[in-house]
Design a protein around this motif. Structure first.
Motif, short mmCIF file in Angstrom:
data_model
loop_
_atom_site.label_atom_id
_atom_site.label_comp_id
_atom_site.label_asym_id
_atom_site.label_seq_id
_atom_site.Cartn_x
_atom_site.Cartn_y
_atom_site.Cartn_z
N GLY A 136 0.87 -0.97 -0.18
CA GLY A 136 0.07 -0.12 -0.13
C GLY A 136 1.12 1.25 -0.06
N SER A 137 0.36 2.25 0.55
CA SER A 137 1.04 3.44 0.59
C SER A 137 0.83 4.37 1.89
CB SER A 137 0.64 4.66 -0.49
OG SER A 137 0.83 3.91 -2.00
N PHE A 138 1.83 5.00 2.25
CA PHE A 138 1.43 6.04 3.42
C PHE A 138 1.83 7.38 3.10
CE2 PHE A 138 5.85 3.99 4.18
CZ PHE A 138 6.35 5.13 4.65
N HIS A 139 1.66 8.40 3.63
CA HIS A 139 2.06 9.88 3.29
C HIS A 139 2.81 10.70 4.16
CE1 HIS A 139 -1.14 8.62 0.41
NE2 HIS A 139 -1.88 8.13 1.13
N ILE A 140 3.45 11.62 3.73
CA ILE A 140 4.02 12.47 4.53
C ILE A 140 3.38 13.83 4.40
CG2 ILE A 140 6.38 13.93 4.72
CD1 ILE A 140 7.66 11.75 3.49
N ILE A 165 6.74 -8.07 2.38
CA ILE A 165 7.58 -9.18 2.00
C ILE A 165 7.55 -10.29 3.16
CG2 ILE A 165 9.32 -7.78 0.71
CD1 ILE A 165 10.95 -7.46 3.01
N ASP A 166 7.30 -10.14 4.57
CA ASP A 166 7.12 -11.11 5.27
C ASP A 166 6.02 -10.75 6.38
OD1 ASP A 166 7.45 -13.07 7.25
OD2 ASP A 166 9.61 -13.16 7.25
N PRO A 167 4.88 -11.21 6.30
CA PRO A 167 3.68 -10.62 7.30
C PRO A 167 3.79 -11.33 8.50
CG PRO A 167 3.12 -12.49 5.70
CD PRO A 167 4.25 -12.05 5.26
N ASP A 168 4.97 -12.25 8.80
CA ASP A 168 5.14 -12.69 10.11
C ASP A 168 6.09 -11.78 11.05
OD1 ASP A 168 3.44 -14.88 9.88
OD2 ASP A 168 5.01 -15.94 8.96
N GLU A 169 6.61 -10.92 10.36
CA GLU A 169 7.93 -9.91 11.12
C GLU A 169 6.90 -8.72 11.23
OE1 GLU A 169 10.57 -10.96 12.29
OE2 GLU A 169 10.31 -13.08 11.43
N THR A 170 8.11 -7.63 11.80
CA THR A 170 7.37 -6.25 11.98
C THR A 170 8.31 -5.35 11.23
OG1 THR A 170 8.43 -6.08 14.17
CG2 THR A 170 6.22 -6.85 14.15
N SER A 171 7.90 -4.17 11.18
CA SER A 171 8.59 -3.03 10.57
C SER A 171 8.43 -1.77 11.27
CB SER A 171 8.77 -2.84 9.04
OG SER A 171 9.27 -3.90 8.65
N THR A 172 9.63 -0.87 11.32
CA THR A 172 8.98 0.56 11.58
C THR A 172 9.41 1.54 10.56
OG1 THR A 172 11.16 0.67 12.80
CG2 THR A 172 9.30 -0.07 14.22
N ALA A 173 8.93 2.60 10.50
CA ALA A 173 9.56 3.82 9.65
C ALA A 173 9.79 5.03 10.30
CB ALA A 173 8.64 3.82 8.60
N SER A 174 10.72 5.69 10.09
CA SER A 174 10.92 7.24 10.82
C SER A 174 11.54 8.06 9.87
CB SER A 174 12.12 6.86 11.98
OG SER A 174 11.72 6.14 12.77
N LEU A 175 11.20 9.29 10.02
CA LEU A 175 11.62 10.63 9.20
C LEU A 175 12.92 11.14 9.70
CD1 LEU A 175 8.21 12.36 9.22
CD2 LEU A 175 9.66 12.01 6.94
N SER A 176 13.75 11.64 8.90
CA SER A 176 14.83 12.35 9.23
C SER A 176 15.21 13.64 8.25
CB SER A 176 16.25 11.37 9.22
OG SER A 176 16.45 11.02 8.00
N GLU A 193 14.83 2.39 2.61
CA GLU A 193 15.04 3.81 2.75
C GLU A 193 14.60 4.50 1.71
OE1 GLU A 193 18.37 7.12 4.36
OE2 GLU A 193 19.08 5.64 2.90
N VAL A 194 13.86 5.64 1.79
CA VAL A 194 13.68 6.49 0.70
C VAL A 194 14.28 7.88 1.18
CG1 VAL A 194 11.94 7.73 -0.70
CG2 VAL A 194 11.34 5.34 0.45
N SER A 195 15.54 8.21 0.17
CA SER A 195 16.34 9.39 0.61
C SER A 195 15.93 10.35 -0.52
CB SER A 195 17.68 8.83 0.59
OG SER A 195 18.21 8.35 -0.67
N ARG A 196 16.27 11.60 0.04
CA ARG A 196 16.12 12.87 -0.77
C ARG A 196 14.69 12.96 -1.31
NH1 ARG A 196 21.52 14.77 -3.98
NH2 ARG A 196 20.14 16.61 -3.83
N SER A 247 13.53 18.77 2.51
CA SER A 247 14.32 17.84 1.93
C SER A 247 14.25 16.62 3.31
CB SER A 247 15.72 17.98 1.78
OG SER A 247 16.59 16.97 1.43
N LEU A 248 13.57 15.51 2.92
CA LEU A 248 13.50 14.57 3.95
C LEU A 248 14.06 13.08 3.45
CD1 LEU A 248 9.74 15.63 4.95
CD2 LEU A 248 11.81 15.97 6.28
N ASP A 249 14.14 12.26 4.39
CA ASP A 249 14.43 10.75 4.17
C ASP A 249 13.33 10.06 5.28
OD1 ASP A 249 16.63 11.75 2.76
OD2 ASP A 249 18.03 11.27 4.34
N VAL A 250 13.06 8.69 4.65
CA VAL A 250 12.31 8.00 5.34
C VAL A 250 13.14 6.65 5.59
CG1 VAL A 250 10.20 6.56 5.49
CG2 VAL A 250 10.11 8.91 4.64
N ASP A 251 13.39 6.40 6.82
CA ASP A 251 14.28 4.92 6.97
C ASP A 251 13.22 3.65 7.50
OD1 ASP A 251 16.97 6.24 6.43
OD2 ASP A 251 16.22 7.55 7.76
#
Length: 333
Positions: free
Chosen positions: A71-75, A175-186, A129-132, A87-91
């Motif tokens: 899916g998608s999320f938004h800034i 890619i793996d629904p049995d795992e978890t992920s986090t996302a953060s801005l910088s 990562e989505v950089s710049r 100018s932002l990065d998402v890690d």
């Protein structure tokens, strides 16, 4: 999740909204949102809501969920003064998802566009990562960009009344629904800027964190998004998190398919057919909703939905009855 003692100038106002859950191994994203900040402060944060989706930052919410295919999320950006460069990065950390793309929004704002096209970078995308993710306006130059801020709010279609501008969209896949992920801005390579140069106002990367310096790589201490796998009921044909009259109508439209049917066509038992067995499963599960891991309320099927389902079922049964009577009359049964 880590808690920060620092807070934006205004208190966080939390409320709970029930959003669509996901089919078989969907994705849950927890997020805290805040209202507009006081003067000399810019808030940047991640949300699963885009423009026109009861959009944050209008409605603070705690629980969000996504489809298993991704899916998608938004800034979102809430500036107090005109920003002419972002100018932002998402890690990302964890192995549940990977990033697949990003898009900067550049609507027409009056006679100009928000960003000068030559100064837009949709981001360099890798799995983690989505950089710049960048937009530049060159506001002092007539006929170029205008940036975002109070002076552009009346003409920007991606502005929300509480002060937020939809800046960009990030796409991901599971890619793996049995795992978890986090996302953060910088803060990204070209920093945050206004018409006089580098922005000197306080910058908050997330509503539950303290301000950060306007320097490359600066990030808060609180994770912006948490992704957790969830599951749905087999009769939730539209994968919106509940089993209701809409799912019945999907089954009704697919009724009679004898091979190759999918869940989205009303095949609840995955046998390739849409038949009375699937209807029986829908009846058993009607009114059910998933129980979110972090939520203070869940949706209850509305009366109109129940009436719709009952009315639709009555029409279907009457139709089947008439068809059976006509067949019996022809064959004298």
């Amino acid at each position: 999740m880590m808690k920060s003692t620092a807070r934006p100038p205004k208190a966080i106002m939390a409320s709970s909204m029930t959003l669509p859950a996901v089919a078989k191994s969907g994705l849950l994203a927890c997020i805290l949102l805040a209202p507009g900040l006081s003067r000399a402060a810019t808030l940047v944060y991640l949300s699963a809501d885009g423009a026109g989706q009861s959009a944050a930052p209008v409605s603070p919410q705690e629980t969000l969920e996504f489809l298993p295919a991704g899916g998608s999320f938004h800034i979102w950006v809430e500036p107090d003064a005109l920003l002419t460069g972002i100018s932002l990065d998402v890690d990302k950390s964890g192995s549940a998802i990977r990033f697949t793309g990003s898009t900067i929004y550049n609507p027409s704002v009056g006679a100009d566009t928000r960003w000068l096209p030559g100064l837009i970078r949709d981001g360099s995308v890798t799995d983690a990562e989505v950089s710049r993710i960048e937009g530049g306006a060159l506001a002092p130059l007539v006929g170029f960009g205008t940036g975002i801020g109070p002076t552009t709010s009346s003409s920007d279609p991606f502005y929300e009344s509480t002060g937020g501008f939809l800046f960009a969209t990030i796409d991901f896949t599971v890619i793996d629904p049995d795992e978890t992920s986090t996302a953060s801005l910088s803060i990204g390579h070209n920093l945050m800027s206004d018409s006089s140069g580098l922005a000197s106002e306080s910058i908050y990367l997330g509503p539950s964190d303290g301000p950060v310096t306007n320097s490359v790589g600066a990030t808060g201490t609180v994770v912006d998004l948490n992704f957790v796998a969830r599951a749905l009921h087999p009769s939730d044909f539209d994968t919106d998190g509940d089993v209701d009259g809409i799912d019945f109508l999907i089954w009704q439209l697919g009724f009679g398919i004898t091979s190759g049917a999918t869940r989205s066509q009303g095949d609840a038992d995955d046998d390739g057919k849409v038949d009375s067995t699937d209807l029986g499963l829908w009846q058993t599960q009607f009114g059910t909703v998933p129980t979110p891991a972090i939520a203070s309320s869940v949706a209850v099927p509305e009366a109109t939905t129940l009436y719709l389902a009952i009315a639709g079922l009555s029409v279907l049964l009457a139709t089947l009855g008439r068809c059976r009577s006509q067949r019996c009359s022809r064959h004298r049964c």
